[in-house]
Write an enzyme that holds these catalytic residues in place. Structure first.
Site, PDB file in Angstrom:
ATOM      1  N   LYS A 109      19.545  10.317  48.078  1.00 55.30           N
ATOM      2  CA  LYS A 109      20.939  10.656  48.414  1.00 55.30           C
ATOM      3  C   LYS A 109      21.698  10.834  47.113  1.00 55.30           C
ATOM      4  O   LYS A 109      21.359  10.212  46.099  1.00 55.30           O
ATOM      5  CB  LYS A 109      21.594   9.522  49.217  1.00 55.30           C
TER       6      LYS A 109
HETATM    7  P1  NAD Z   1      31.863  16.426  57.310  1.00 56.60           P
HETATM    8  O1  NAD Z   1      32.401  16.402  55.939  1.00 56.60           O
HETATM    9  O2  NAD Z   1      31.440  17.725  57.903  1.00 56.60           O
HETATM   10  O3  NAD Z   1      32.907  15.748  58.314  1.00 56.60           O
HETATM   11  C1  NAD Z   1      33.406  14.463  58.122  1.00 56.60           C
HETATM   12  C2  NAD Z   1      34.511  14.186  59.124  1.00 56.60           C
HETATM   13  O4  NAD Z   1      34.946  12.824  58.988  1.00 56.60           O
HETATM   14  C3  NAD Z   1      35.760  15.057  58.897  1.00 56.60           C
HETATM   15  O5  NAD Z   1      36.282  15.445  60.154  1.00 56.60           O
HETATM   16  C4  NAD Z   1      36.706  14.104  58.186  1.00 56.60           C
HETATM   17  O6  NAD Z   1      38.071  14.448  58.360  1.00 56.60           O
HETATM   18  C5  NAD Z   1      36.380  12.796  58.879  1.00 56.60           C
HETATM   19  N1  NAD Z   1      36.829  11.615  58.135  1.00 56.60           N
HETATM   20  C6  NAD Z   1      36.773  11.385  56.793  1.00 56.60           C
HETATM   21  N2  NAD Z   1      37.335  10.215  56.496  1.00 56.60           N
HETATM   22  C7  NAD Z   1      37.770   9.674  57.656  1.00 56.60           C
HETATM   23  C8  NAD Z   1      38.437   8.474  58.010  1.00 56.60           C
HETATM   24  N3  NAD Z   1      38.781   7.577  57.071  1.00 56.60           N
HETATM   25  N4  NAD Z   1      38.720   8.248  59.315  1.00 56.60           N
HETATM   26  C9  NAD Z   1      38.391   9.155  60.273  1.00 56.60           C
HETATM   27  N5  NAD Z   1      37.761  10.315  59.996  1.00 56.60           N
HETATM   28  C10 NAD Z   1      37.446  10.573  58.711  1.00 56.60           C
HETATM   29  O7  NAD Z   1      30.644  15.386  57.303  1.00 56.60           O
HETATM   30  P2  NAD Z   1      29.373  15.337  58.266  1.00 56.60           P
HETATM   31  O8  NAD Z   1      28.280  16.108  57.622  1.00 56.60           O
HETATM   32  O9  NAD Z   1      29.793  15.634  59.664  1.00 56.60           O
HETATM   33  O10 NAD Z   1      28.972  13.795  58.120  1.00 56.60           O
HETATM   34  C11 NAD Z   1      29.604  12.779  58.911  1.00 56.60           C
HETATM   35  C12 NAD Z   1      28.704  11.558  58.947  1.00 56.60           C
HETATM   36  O11 NAD Z   1      27.430  11.929  59.497  1.00 56.60           O
HETATM   37  C13 NAD Z   1      28.380  10.921  57.580  1.00 56.60           C
HETATM   38  O12 NAD Z   1      28.225   9.533  57.765  1.00 56.60           O
HETATM   39  C14 NAD Z   1      27.041  11.541  57.225  1.00 56.60           C
HETATM   40  O13 NAD Z   1      26.304  10.764  56.314  1.00 56.60           O
HETATM   41  C15 NAD Z   1      26.385  11.566  58.600  1.00 56.60           C
HETATM   42  N6  NAD Z   1      25.263  12.510  58.711  1.00 56.60           N
HETATM   43  C16 NAD Z   1      25.426  13.835  58.476  1.00 56.60           C
HETATM   44  C17 NAD Z   1      24.335  14.691  58.625  1.00 56.60           C
HETATM   45  C18 NAD Z   1      24.466  16.182  58.456  1.00 56.60           C
HETATM   46  O14 NAD Z   1      23.487  16.890  58.772  1.00 56.60           O
HETATM   47  N7  NAD Z   1      25.594  16.712  58.017  1.00 56.60           N
HETATM   48  C19 NAD Z   1      23.071  14.180  58.987  1.00 56.60           C
HETATM   49  C20 NAD Z   1      22.940  12.811  59.234  1.00 56.60           C
HETATM   50  C21 NAD Z   1      24.050  11.984  59.105  1.00 56.60           C
END
Ligand code: NAD
Length: 423
Positions: A109
């Site tokens: 990561k």
């Molecule tokens: P992203 O950047 O596309 O979206 C993140 C979202 O979280 C946004 O809507 C943002 O406004 C919101 N956010 C940020 N801070 C916040 C807060 N304090 N309170 C409420 N909302 C808040 O990110 P993503 O890729 O959707 O990732 C989200 C989560 O999923 C992370 O934990 C990431 O590690 C996990 N994840 C992502 C993937 C992937 O394929 N993108 C895969 C596995 C896990």
């Protein structure tokens, strides 16, 4: 205690789960010691010229937790809270995910500590290119393969790939496209990668509904975080008749008892970079969001969002963790007492790494699979991991989280035993 009120040590939390699963599986002490710390922790500082001509120095990280089962694999996070502790936790979780799913990768990561929302697309491109250059040969298609995470997307991955392949020999260019996954389709991405994590979450919810004979048609969900994972989960749930009645992001929370139109909200978020101001939702507080009665809660934002204070409020049948580490152990204890089941992150959100693996295979073989092929394989992998985890949890009388960790550890331990410790 509210989840956000105290200093949160994410890596310590993950080490706690490792500890519990190691005891359950009687993991040899030396294997536990190896897995308790990342193999490599890389920190780089690099200068980037801003649009106004000023030069700013950024701090970037890449943590390589373990590569026993294959090259390091894991997302790149752009966020102001990025820290060594957070990335060590997230990198180790990638090791467990790949081991649980039988994906031939290890855990990695990385990220940069800054707020991408404060920068223009041109600055983001220069920051990404300088970061990739600073990482140099510490990443590579057979060594360490980044993917999107919070604050990064398919465009970020295309910039990374382009920088990487243009700093290597010309004759290797095509082979090197597999240095990152989560790219756009035109630049070598896979069908279904954009929605894969949300799709995996939804497959888990469907499995749970099938087992508990719960009718999804007419059910409701609340979703925290409306980025890649949250919005795609909401969209795919809506196709099964599940309406999202409350959502939240970094700007605040909204409720709509009739259910949001997930398509329109996703389009609005894409155009406005947040859900703020979306016309058909009533503004609510964070507390009111957690109090909203619904069938499902999908955390899909940051880690450490549910402490005991939030856990007492939650009025849902099931939690499916789209985000990594959204529930603090104190919150989890309250939820366990209240009998609220949790589909843990390393199971629920592994659709992303699974389709990333498919993208890597396609790149390396110069193939392009159609969407049906990707979806068929993803469904099979999610079902198998879900069933193995739930069977183990029931058999050993442990939570699904500890069962998932235990299955991952068993696979890693067998491999360590067979191979021994070098030299
Ligand atoms: P992203 O950047 O596309 O979206 C993140 C979202 O979280 C946004 O809507 C943002 O406004 C919101 N956010 C940020 N801070 C916040 C807060 N304090 N309170 C409420 N909302 C808040 O990110 P993503 O890729 O959707 O990732 C989200 C989560 O999923 C992370 O934990 C990431 O590690 C996990 N994840 C992502 C993937 C992937 O394929 N993108 C895969 C596995 C896990």
């Amino acid at each position: 205690m509210s989840a956000e009120s105290e200093e949160f040590r994410f890596f310590k939390v993950i080490q706690g789960y490792l500890e519990q699963a190691a005891e359950l599986t009687r993991l040899p002490a030396h294997t536990k010691a190896i897995l308790a710390e990342p193999k490599n922790e890389l920190i780089v500082h690099f200068p980037v010229q801003m649009d106004d001509g000023e030069t700013r120095v950024f701090k970037g990280y890449r943590i390589q937790h373990n590569n026993l089962l294959g090259p390091y694999k894991g997302g790149m996070r752009y966020h102001q809270q990025v820290s060594l502790d957070e990335l060590k936790a997230l990198a180790s979780q990638m090791t467990w995910k790949c081991a649980l799913f039988g994906v031939p990768f290890g855990g990695g990561k990385g990220g940069i500590k800054f707020n991408p929302r404060d920068h223009s697309p041109k600055e983001l491109r220069r920051i990404t290119r300088r970061f990739t250059h600073a990482l140099g040969k510490n990443i590579g298609p057979a060594h360490d393969i980044p993917a999107p995470d919070m604050g990064t997307n398919a465009q970020t991955m295309v910039w990374m790939m382009d920088t990487y392949i243009n700093t290597g020999p010309t004759y290797e260019k095509n082979d090197q496209r597999a240095v990152v996954t989560g790219k756009t389709i035109n630049s070598g991405g896979s069908e279904g990668r954009e929605t894969a994590t949300g799709q995996g979450v939804v497959h888990c919810i469907k499995e749970w509904a099938r087992e508990t004979r719960f009718d999804l048609e007419g059910a409701t969900a609340i979703v925290q975080g409306f980025g890649n994972v949250g919005s795609n989960t909401a969209l795919l749930l809506s196709k099964l008749g599940v309406s999202t009645i409350a959502v939240g992001d970094h700007t605040g929370y909204l409720r709509n008892d009739e259910g949001f139109n997930a398509h329109k909200l996703q389009d609005y978020d894409a155009a406005n970079h947040s859900i703020e101001g979306y016309p058909t939702g009533e503004k609510i507080t964070r507390d009111e969001f957690f109090e909203t009665k619904a069938d499902f809660f999908i955390p899909a934002a940051l880690e450490n969002q549910v402490g005991d204070k939030e856990a007492i409020k939650l009025d849902v049948r099931l939690i499916a963790e789209g985000a990594n580490g959204p529930i603090h152990p104190e919150g989890e204890a309250v939820l366990a007492d209240r009998g609220v089941p949790i589909i843990p992150d390393i199971l629920a959100n592994s659709g992303g790494v699974t389709v990333s693996y498919y993208e890597w295979v396609q790149n390396r073989n110069s193939e392009h699979w159609d969407a049906e092929e990707v979806q068929r394989r993803l469904l099979h992998m999610m079902r198998r991991a879900y069933q193995r985890t739930m069977f183990y949890a029931a058999e050993k009388k442990v939570s699904a989280r500890i069962a998932a960790y235990a299955l991952a550890l068993e696979s890693l331990a067998t491999c360590y035993e067979e191979r021994g410790i070098f030299p």
